[in-house]
Design a protein around this motif. Structure first.
Motif, mmCIF file in Angstrom:
data_model
loop_
_atom_site.group_PDB
_atom_site.id
_atom_site.type_symbol
_atom_site.label_atom_id
_atom_site.label_comp_id
_atom_site.label_asym_id
_atom_site.label_seq_id
_atom_site.Cartn_x
_atom_site.Cartn_y
_atom_site.Cartn_z
ATOM 1 N N SER A 197 0.893 -1.255 0.113
ATOM 2 C CA SER A 197 0.015 0.038 -0.043
ATOM 3 C C SER A 197 0.883 1.121 0.007
ATOM 4 O O SER A 197 0.271 2.266 0.072
ATOM 5 C CB SER A 197 -0.961 -0.151 1.149
ATOM 6 O OG SER A 197 -0.060 -0.011 2.520
ATOM 7 N N SER A 198 2.060 1.073 -0.106
ATOM 8 C CA SER A 198 2.961 2.347 -0.129
ATOM 9 C C SER A 198 4.407 2.045 -0.855
ATOM 10 O O SER A 198 4.963 0.950 -0.506
ATOM 11 C CB SER A 198 3.061 2.921 1.236
ATOM 12 O OG SER A 198 3.953 4.019 1.430
ATOM 13 N N ALA A 199 4.698 3.051 -1.555
ATOM 14 C CA ALA A 199 6.125 2.914 -2.183
ATOM 15 C C ALA A 199 7.113 3.391 -1.229
ATOM 16 O O ALA A 199 7.408 4.612 -1.191
ATOM 17 C CB ALA A 199 6.432 3.561 -3.404
ATOM 18 N N GLU A 200 7.607 2.545 -0.235
ATOM 19 C CA GLU A 200 8.050 2.937 1.044
ATOM 20 C C GLU A 200 9.183 2.058 1.324
ATOM 21 O O GLU A 200 9.012 1.476 2.742
ATOM 22 C CB GLU A 200 7.101 3.243 2.045
ATOM 23 C CG GLU A 200 7.611 3.952 3.283
ATOM 24 C CD GLU A 200 6.375 4.187 4.381
ATOM 25 O OE1 GLU A 200 6.642 4.526 5.442
ATOM 26 O OE2 GLU A 200 5.178 4.212 4.049
ATOM 27 N N ASN A 201 10.145 1.714 0.787
ATOM 28 C CA ASN A 201 11.202 1.086 1.373
ATOM 29 C C ASN A 201 12.410 2.080 0.931
ATOM 30 O O ASN A 201 12.804 2.332 0.086
ATOM 31 C CB ASN A 201 11.594 -0.354 0.197
ATOM 32 C CG ASN A 201 12.874 -1.153 0.761
ATOM 33 O OD1 ASN A 201 13.686 -0.626 1.605
ATOM 34 N ND2 ASN A 201 12.933 -2.146 0.025
ATOM 35 N N PRO A 202 13.007 2.386 2.215
ATOM 36 C CA PRO A 202 14.095 3.396 2.231
ATOM 37 C C PRO A 202 15.286 2.901 1.225
ATOM 38 O O PRO A 202 16.089 3.820 0.884
ATOM 39 C CB PRO A 202 14.454 3.584 3.620
ATOM 40 C CG PRO A 202 13.213 3.267 4.403
ATOM 41 C CD PRO A 202 12.365 2.082 3.589
ATOM 42 N N ALA A 203 15.533 1.803 1.176
ATOM 43 C CA ALA A 203 16.611 1.128 0.294
ATOM 44 C C ALA A 203 16.514 1.226 -1.036
ATOM 45 O O ALA A 203 17.369 1.448 -1.681
ATOM 46 C CB ALA A 203 16.622 -0.259 0.703
ATOM 47 N N MET A 204 15.106 1.590 -1.232
ATOM 48 C CA MET A 204 14.771 1.809 -2.915
ATOM 49 C C MET A 204 14.469 3.445 -2.872
ATOM 50 O O MET A 204 15.197 4.038 -3.545
ATOM 51 C CB MET A 204 13.600 1.182 -3.220
ATOM 52 C CG MET A 204 14.003 -0.412 -3.545
ATOM 53 S SD MET A 204 14.964 -0.846 -4.727
ATOM 54 C CE MET A 204 14.085 -0.476 -5.848
ATOM 55 N N TYR A 205 13.273 3.847 -2.477
ATOM 56 C CA TYR A 205 12.958 5.199 -2.483
ATOM 57 C C TYR A 205 11.514 5.274 -1.559
ATOM 58 O O TYR A 205 11.023 4.064 -1.298
ATOM 59 C CB TYR A 205 12.533 5.851 -4.021
ATOM 60 C CG TYR A 205 11.766 4.759 -4.753
ATOM 61 C CD1 TYR A 205 10.349 3.920 -4.528
ATOM 62 C CD2 TYR A 205 12.373 4.081 -5.835
ATOM 63 C CE1 TYR A 205 9.922 3.228 -5.265
ATOM 64 C CE2 TYR A 205 11.504 3.182 -6.693
ATOM 65 C CZ TYR A 205 10.390 2.618 -6.453
ATOM 66 O OH TYR A 205 9.711 1.816 -7.190
#
Length: 490
Positions: free
Chosen positions: A133-141
């Protein structure tokens, strides 16, 4: 760099208006692309919405085969980094596993998009494989909501939601396997239509029948932009083995007329799931708006076994995503997803779903069939069902329970948590019916709250007609005419 227009002027144009200015010779497709690229450069460090800008296409809009004579006449467009492929371009699906992966050919829908005159200038963000539900992997973006950067856009069409909401461009690609067009549109104040099954093709990689629940679409800020996108891009590729809907007249013409008096049901109690009191109040307020437009509005609920339907949807998700992951790792010569390249929940989905039996899928399909018939019976008595876009408020960034980087060991509990929030969108995917999120409400946090309308299968035109009627009634002032704090014209 000198831009073709001021940012305020840019933000006042939808895609149809920009195309009209190109055809009038007032601006060129290259100037539009340059303006969108400048907007990305200015806001992307804050929003994290765009993975890549195709500088060569910004410089030469005809480079990848865009038809300058198409209806959109070179309007810039972002492709979500998932779904349709772009020949020779990266498609990395929000995953370390897919870093550096280039597509060999355009998908059928990509060809339709280019023929429509949309200029694909880059890729927008998505969570890994579009699964959460969120584009939220700090290792990606991390993709942030333009209305308040402490919050997510929701997903999975995260980057598109942020870019359109922030005025970077008027229209952008989105996909929806359980709400991924509508949910982020609802949290960012965009218009997001999930069309019926049998409108858009993803050939040659999967037909809509193979994909079953997933569908393509767009985000926009005006109803006419969405209507034109559907008109221009719909239809199956040669040899696809399912019917693709046709319409008696283009939606772009249909939306110029108000619908007749509609029977509209309000609902928020879907089985075990309930909306917050504030969301219910916002739904009721929009119901009164629709009564004022002459429609019959009452509380009503389809006679659906919601527990069975969500259980079947969970089986579908787990088995579908497991096969998606399996196909991707097999292409790389791997026999299981590597823990350093694939996010934990997606590994657990693969483990739980890779050995799903035909019997389990047949049982799932039986529930899909029964649920679809129950919704069909409901739409014999009602034209539209209206719900909030979500049951719970949009999460702040860092709310890991919804993410595929979650450490939840129980994949069924993880999905159950998703359904508690995102209760009202997945079953339209199960049934193949259309749903649209319209920016008509507000959350306590100050974020927009989409109100969702759903209709019977192939009645996409009625949803767009109703949306256009509302748009006229409010003078085009979606979100009460407000713009987010992070915006090209701020």
């Amino acid at each position: 760099m000198t831009l073709a227009m001021s940012w305020d002027e840019w933000a006042r144009h939808d895609a149809v208006a920009l195309a009209g200015r190109v055809r009038a010779g007032e601006v060129t497709a290259a100037e539009l692309a340059a303006q969108a690229a400048a907007g990305i450069a200015a806001l992307n460090p804050t929003l994290g919405a765009v993975v890549e800008v195709f500088e060569d296409v910004v410089a030469d809009p005809l480079r990848d085969g865009m038809d300058a004579d198409g209806a959109f006449a070179g309007v810039p467009y972002l492709m979500k980094d998932l779904g349709p492929t772009l020949a020779g371009r990266l498609q990395e699906m929000g995953s370390h596993l897919m870093r550096g992966t280039r597509a060999a050919a355009d998908s059928h829908l990509t060809g339709r998009i280019r023929k429509a005159g949309l200029n694909v200038i880059g890729r927008s963000t998505t969570p890994e494989f579009g699964c959460c539900s969120s584009a939220e992997n700090p290792a990606m973006y991390v993709t942030r909501n333009p209305w308040d950067v402490a919050y997510t856009t929701n997903g999975s069409s995260a980057g598109t939601a942020a870019a359109v909401s922030a005025g970077v461009l008027p229209i952008s690609h989105a996909t929806d396997g359980g709400g991924s067009i509508r949910i982020p549109a609802g949290a960012t104040g965009n218009i997001g239509l999930k069309p019926s099954r049998g409108v858009f093709s993803i050939a040659p990689y999967a037909s809509d029948l193979t994909g079953l629940v997933s569908i393509q679409g767009c985000h926009s800020r005006t109803v006419r932009d969405t209507a034109l996108f559907v008109d221009q891009c719909r239809g199956g590729a040669p040899g696809e083995f399912m019917p693709y809907w046709t319409t008696p007249e283009p939606y772009s013409e249909l939306i110029r007329r108000d619908p007749g008096r509609l029977r509209i049901a309000l609902s928020h109690e879907w089985g075990d799931y309930r909306a917050t009191p504030h969301f219910v109040a916002e739904l009721e307020r929009v119901g009164k708006l629709l009564e004022g437009l002459g429609h019959q509005v009452e509380w009503a609920l389809p006679a659906v076994d919601f527990r069975a339907a969500f259980a079947a949807q969970t089986t579908c998700y787990i088995s579908n995503f497991a096969q998606t992951v399996n196909n991707l790792i097999a292409a790389k010569g791997l026999d299981r997803p590597p823990a350093d390249l694939v996010e934990p929940i997606n590994i657990r989905i693969w483990e739980a779903g890779i050995n799903t039996s035909f019997t389990e899928r047949a049982q799932m399909q039986a529930v899909f069939n029964k649920t679809s018939r129950d919704f069909g019976a409901f739409f014999e008595d009602w034209d539209i069902i209206l719900t909030p876009i979500t049951a719970l408020p949009t999460p702040r960034l860092g709310t890991t329970e919804y993410l595929t980087i979650s450490d939840n060991p129980d994949i069924y509990d993880w999905f159950g948590n998703l359904w508690r929030n995102f209760a009202y969108t997945p079953l339209s995917n199960l049934c193949g019916i259309p749903g649209i999120s319209l920016p008509l409400g507000w959350q306590d946090s100050g974020l927009p709250l989409g109100i969702q309308a759903q209709a019977r299968q192939a009645n996409d035109g009625l949803l767009l007609q109703l949306a256009a009627q509302i748009e006229r009634a409010i003078g085009g002032r979606w979100n009460d005419g407000r713009r987010p704090g992070v915006h090209v014209a701020a």
